[in-house]
Design a protein around this motif. Structure first.
Motif, PDB file in Angstrom:
ATOM      1  N   ASP A 173      31.444 -82.850 -69.844  1.00 29.79           N
ATOM      2  CA  ASP A 173      32.858 -82.468 -69.836  1.00 29.79           C
ATOM      3  C   ASP A 173      33.549 -82.923 -71.118  1.00 29.79           C
ATOM      4  O   ASP A 173      34.293 -82.173 -71.765  1.00 29.79           O
ATOM      5  N   LEU A 174      33.256 -84.150 -71.532  1.00 32.60           N
ATOM      6  CA  LEU A 174      33.879 -84.714 -72.730  1.00 32.60           C
ATOM      7  C   LEU A 174      33.359 -84.028 -73.997  1.00 32.60           C
ATOM      8  O   LEU A 174      34.118 -83.771 -74.933  1.00 32.60           O
ATOM      9  N   LEU A 175      32.075 -83.726 -74.024  1.00 30.75           N
ATOM     10  CA  LEU A 175      31.508 -83.011 -75.164  1.00 30.75           C
ATOM     11  C   LEU A 175      32.148 -81.635 -75.325  1.00 30.75           C
ATOM     12  O   LEU A 175      32.501 -81.217 -76.429  1.00 30.75           O
ATOM     13  N   ALA A 176      32.292 -80.922 -74.204  1.00 28.01           N
ATOM     14  CA  ALA A 176      32.912 -79.598 -74.248  1.00 28.01           C
ATOM     15  C   ALA A 176      34.342 -79.691 -74.754  1.00 28.01           C
ATOM     16  O   ALA A 176      34.805 -78.834 -75.513  1.00 28.01           O
ATOM     17  N   GLY A 177      35.045 -80.747 -74.357  1.00 28.22           N
ATOM     18  CA  GLY A 177      36.411 -80.940 -74.825  1.00 28.22           C
ATOM     19  C   GLY A 177      36.475 -81.250 -76.306  1.00 28.22           C
ATOM     20  O   GLY A 177      37.341 -80.739 -77.018  1.00 28.22           O
ATOM     21  N   ARG A 178      35.544 -82.054 -76.790  1.00 30.23           N
ATOM     22  CA  ARG A 178      35.547 -82.423 -78.215  1.00 30.23           C
ATOM     23  C   ARG A 178      35.373 -81.199 -79.107  1.00 30.23           C
ATOM     24  O   ARG A 178      35.978 -81.113 -80.171  1.00 30.23           O
ATOM     25  N   TYR A 179      34.582 -80.234 -78.669  1.00 34.02           N
ATOM     26  CA  TYR A 179      34.365 -79.028 -79.464  1.00 34.02           C
ATOM     27  C   TYR A 179      35.646 -78.227 -79.667  1.00 34.02           C
ATOM     28  O   TYR A 179      35.751 -77.458 -80.624  1.00 34.02           O
ATOM     29  N   SER A 180      36.625 -78.397 -78.778  1.00 33.98           N
ATOM     30  CA  SER A 180      37.856 -77.610 -78.881  1.00 33.98           C
ATOM     31  C   SER A 180      38.937 -78.295 -79.710  1.00 33.98           C
ATOM     32  O   SER A 180      39.976 -77.700 -79.979  1.00 33.98           O
ATOM     33  N   LEU A 181      38.711 -79.538 -80.128  1.00 36.87           N
ATOM     34  CA  LEU A 181      39.705 -80.255 -80.927  1.00 36.87           C
ATOM     35  C   LEU A 181      39.717 -79.752 -82.367  1.00 36.87           C
ATOM     36  O   LEU A 181      38.710 -79.271 -82.884  1.00 36.87           O
ATOM     37  N   CYS A 182      40.851 -79.900 -83.011  1.00 34.56           N
ATOM     38  CA  CYS A 182      40.965 -79.470 -84.410  1.00 34.56           C
ATOM     39  C   CYS A 182      40.021 -80.263 -85.314  1.00 34.56           C
ATOM     40  O   CYS A 182      39.500 -79.730 -86.296  1.00 34.56           O
ATOM     41  N   ALA A 183      39.800 -81.540 -84.992  1.00 41.17           N
ATOM     42  CA  ALA A 183      38.894 -82.386 -85.774  1.00 41.17           C
ATOM     43  C   ALA A 183      38.189 -83.357 -84.827  1.00 41.17           C
ATOM     44  O   ALA A 183      38.829 -83.908 -83.923  1.00 41.17           O
ATOM     45  N   PRO A 184      36.877 -83.585 -84.992  1.00 38.38           N
ATOM     46  CA  PRO A 184      36.130 -84.465 -84.088  1.00 38.38           C
ATOM     47  C   PRO A 184      36.703 -85.877 -84.016  1.00 38.38           C
ATOM     48  O   PRO A 184      36.613 -86.535 -82.972  1.00 38.38           O
ATOM     49  N   GLU A 185      37.297 -86.361 -85.132  1.00 35.08           N
ATOM     50  CA  GLU A 185      37.798 -87.744 -85.144  1.00 35.08           C
ATOM     51  C   GLU A 185      39.030 -87.938 -84.280  1.00 35.08           C
ATOM     52  O   GLU A 185      39.521 -89.067 -84.124  1.00 35.08           O
ATOM     53  N   GLN A 186      39.557 -86.857 -83.695  1.00 36.58           N
ATOM     54  CA  GLN A 186      40.677 -87.004 -82.752  1.00 36.58           C
ATOM     55  C   GLN A 186      40.217 -87.632 -81.433  1.00 36.58           C
ATOM     56  O   GLN A 186      41.037 -88.058 -80.633  1.00 36.58           O
ATOM     57  N   LEU A 187      38.905 -87.692 -81.204  1.00 34.24           N
ATOM     58  CA  LEU A 187      38.357 -88.349 -80.016  1.00 34.24           C
ATOM     59  C   LEU A 187      37.717 -89.667 -80.416  1.00 34.24           C
ATOM     60  O   LEU A 187      36.856 -89.710 -81.296  1.00 34.24           O
ATOM     61  N   THR A 188      38.150 -90.757 -79.770  1.00 31.71           N
ATOM     62  CA  THR A 188      37.528 -92.064 -79.942  1.00 31.71           C
ATOM     63  C   THR A 188      37.126 -92.584 -78.575  1.00 31.71           C
ATOM     64  O   THR A 188      37.942 -92.609 -77.653  1.00 31.71           O
ATOM     65  N   VAL A 189      35.869 -92.980 -78.449  1.00 32.94           N
ATOM     66  CA  VAL A 189      35.344 -93.493 -77.185  1.00 32.94           C
ATOM     67  C   VAL A 189      34.991 -94.968 -77.369  1.00 32.94           C
ATOM     68  O   VAL A 189      34.268 -95.330 -78.302  1.00 32.94           O
ATOM     69  N   ILE A 190      35.511 -95.805 -76.476  1.00 31.12           N
ATOM     70  CA  ILE A 190      35.220 -97.244 -76.519  1.00 31.12           C
ATOM     71  C   ILE A 190      34.261 -97.566 -75.380  1.00 31.12           C
ATOM     72  O   ILE A 190      34.581 -97.358 -74.211  1.00 31.12           O
ATOM     73  N   THR A 191      33.084 -98.078 -75.713  1.00 30.94           N
ATOM     74  CA  THR A 191      32.099 -98.416 -74.685  1.00 30.94           C
ATOM     75  C   THR A 191      31.166 -99.489 -75.226  1.00 30.94           C
ATOM     76  O   THR A 191      31.321 -99.950 -76.363  1.00 30.94           O
ATOM     77  N   SER A 192      30.187 -99.896 -74.416  1.00 26.44           N
ATOM     78  CA  SER A 192      29.232-100.916 -74.855  1.00 26.44           C
ATOM     79  C   SER A 192      27.954-100.256 -75.376  1.00 26.44           C
ATOM     80  O   SER A 192      27.760 -99.049 -75.236  1.00 26.44           O
ATOM     81  N   LYS A 193      27.062-101.055 -75.940  1.00 28.73           N
ATOM     82  CA  LYS A 193      25.854-100.515 -76.565  1.00 28.73           C
ATOM     83  C   LYS A 193      24.836 -99.991 -75.567  1.00 28.73           C
ATOM     84  O   LYS A 193      23.795 -99.469 -75.956  1.00 28.73           O
TER      85      LYS A 193
ATOM     86  N   PRO B  47      44.756 -79.295 -78.457  1.00 27.90           N
ATOM     87  CA  PRO B  47      43.717 -79.432 -79.489  1.00 27.90           C
ATOM     88  C   PRO B  47      44.125 -80.219 -80.727  1.00 27.90           C
ATOM     89  O   PRO B  47      43.261 -80.613 -81.512  1.00 27.90           O
ATOM     90  N   ASP B  48      45.437 -80.471 -80.913  1.00 31.27           N
ATOM     91  CA  ASP B  48      45.868 -81.198 -82.111  1.00 31.27           C
ATOM     92  C   ASP B  48      46.302 -82.627 -81.783  1.00 31.27           C
ATOM     93  O   ASP B  48      46.931 -83.293 -82.609  1.00 31.27           O
ATOM     94  N   GLU B  49      45.952 -83.118 -80.590  1.00 29.30           N
ATOM     95  CA  GLU B  49      46.372 -84.466 -80.184  1.00 29.30           C
ATOM     96  C   GLU B  49      45.183 -85.426 -80.173  1.00 29.30           C
ATOM     97  O   GLU B  49      44.029 -85.024 -80.343  1.00 29.30           O
ATOM     98  N   ARG B  50      45.473 -86.717 -80.003  1.00 26.76           N
ATOM     99  CA  ARG B  50      44.450 -87.770 -80.046  1.00 26.76           C
ATOM    100  C   ARG B  50      44.057 -88.187 -78.638  1.00 26.76           C
ATOM    101  O   ARG B  50      44.903 -88.269 -77.738  1.00 26.76           O
ATOM    102  N   PHE B  51      42.768 -88.517 -78.475  1.00 27.83           N
ATOM    103  CA  PHE B  51      42.245 -88.933 -77.179  1.00 27.83           C
ATOM    104  C   PHE B  51      41.438 -90.212 -77.359  1.00 27.83           C
ATOM    105  O   PHE B  51      40.492 -90.252 -78.145  1.00 27.83           O
ATOM    106  N   VAL B  52      41.830 -91.257 -76.642  1.00 34.70           N
ATOM    107  CA  VAL B  52      41.136 -92.544 -76.687  1.00 34.70           C
ATOM    108  C   VAL B  52      40.600 -92.828 -75.292  1.00 34.70           C
ATOM    109  O   VAL B  52      41.369 -92.956 -74.335  1.00 34.70           O
ATOM    110  N   VAL B  53      39.281 -92.889 -75.174  1.00 34.31           N
ATOM    111  CA  VAL B  53      38.617 -93.063 -73.879  1.00 34.31           C
ATOM    112  C   VAL B  53      37.974 -94.441 -73.817  1.00 34.31           C
ATOM    113  O   VAL B  53      37.215 -94.818 -74.724  1.00 34.31           O
ATOM    114  N   ALA B  54      38.266 -95.202 -72.760  1.00 32.75           N
ATOM    115  CA  ALA B  54      37.624 -96.501 -72.531  1.00 32.75           C
ATOM    116  C   ALA B  54      36.804 -96.395 -71.251  1.00 32.75           C
ATOM    117  O   ALA B  54      37.360 -96.196 -70.172  1.00 32.75           O
TER     118      ALA B  54
END
Length: 226
Positions: free
Chosen positions: A154-174, A135-142
């Motif tokens: 699955d990813l939303l459920a995981g984000r809720y368990s992180l210490c801070a929402p900004e620990q998850l960054t998702v790279i995708t198109s519009k 929960p205290d680590e960074r996640f970068v998803v492409a």
């Protein structure tokens, strides 16, 4: 932002080092029936295929770029696979062919099956469990919008368990405008020249910029996404 370990999570590649042979995802319209047939095909493949890891199976420009960046920066590398579920690069796999893009049923239903009943032993069976354990680590998803929508719950459920929402960054198109958009950095064709990549490798190339030294990657990201 956490300064702990970084996890780089990318999608599977069509290009692989070994041919899939007969291990091709079944042409079925019902997700449960398709998954049952698929599990049988994977079991058969395990009996005849030499052992190998996910890191040895995938190939191609964007895979090589991501793997090199993960190794250089000490990031852990994971794969969102339409046929095998969530993979760590060290997880055992068999050569296969499967992509969400050609499946006529709910991709998130299939991902649910892959995480609830994974085809083989896994370091972590789902994104939720991975993030809950770190929960205290960074996640970068492409990921492309198609793959991102498949793993969205699955990813939303995981984000809720992180210490801070900004620990998850998702790279995708519009093409993606779902509930994860608060965590999304959107790519566009204008970034290709600066990252020396094509459209296929664009998301991964952007993600690579965010897995290195935090101060350096923040500066690069600001230049790219301004």
């Amino acid at each position: 932002m956490s300064t702990g370990n970084v996890h780089l999570i990318v999608t599977c590649t069509r290009r692989k080092t070994v041919s899939a042979g007969e291990t091709v995802f079944p042409d079925e319209r019902d997700v449960e029936k398709a998954y049952g047939v698929w599990m049988e095909r994977l079991a058969q493949a395990r009996r005849r295929s030499p052992p190998m890891t996910a890191g040895e199976l995938y190939t191609g420009q964007h895979w090589s770029r991501a793997a090199a960046a993960a190794a250089r920066n000490g990031a852990e590398m994971w794969v969102i696979s339409a046929g095998l579920g969530l993979l760590h690069v060290s997880d055992p796999v068999v050569p296969y062919e499967a992509t969400f893009s050609s499946m006529p049923f709910s991709h998130s239903r299939l991902w649910e099956s892959l995480t609830a009943r994974p085809p083989a032993e896994r370091r972590s069976v789902s994104l939720r469990m991975l993030m809950q354990a770190r929960p205290d680590e960074r996640f970068v998803v492409a990921a492309s919008p198609v793959y991102l929508r498949a793993v969205e719950p699955d990813l939303l459920a995981g984000r809720y368990s992180l210490c801070a929402p900004e620990q998850l960054t998702v790279i995708t198109s519009k093409g993606y405008q779902g509930p994860l958009k608060d965590s999304v950095i959107y790519t566009n064709a204008g970034m290709m020249k600066g990252l020396n990549t094509n459209m296929t490798g664009l998301n991964v190339s952007c993600a690579v910029q965010l897995t290195g030294n935090e101060e350096e990657s923040s500066t690069t990201a600001h230049e790219l996404y301004a």
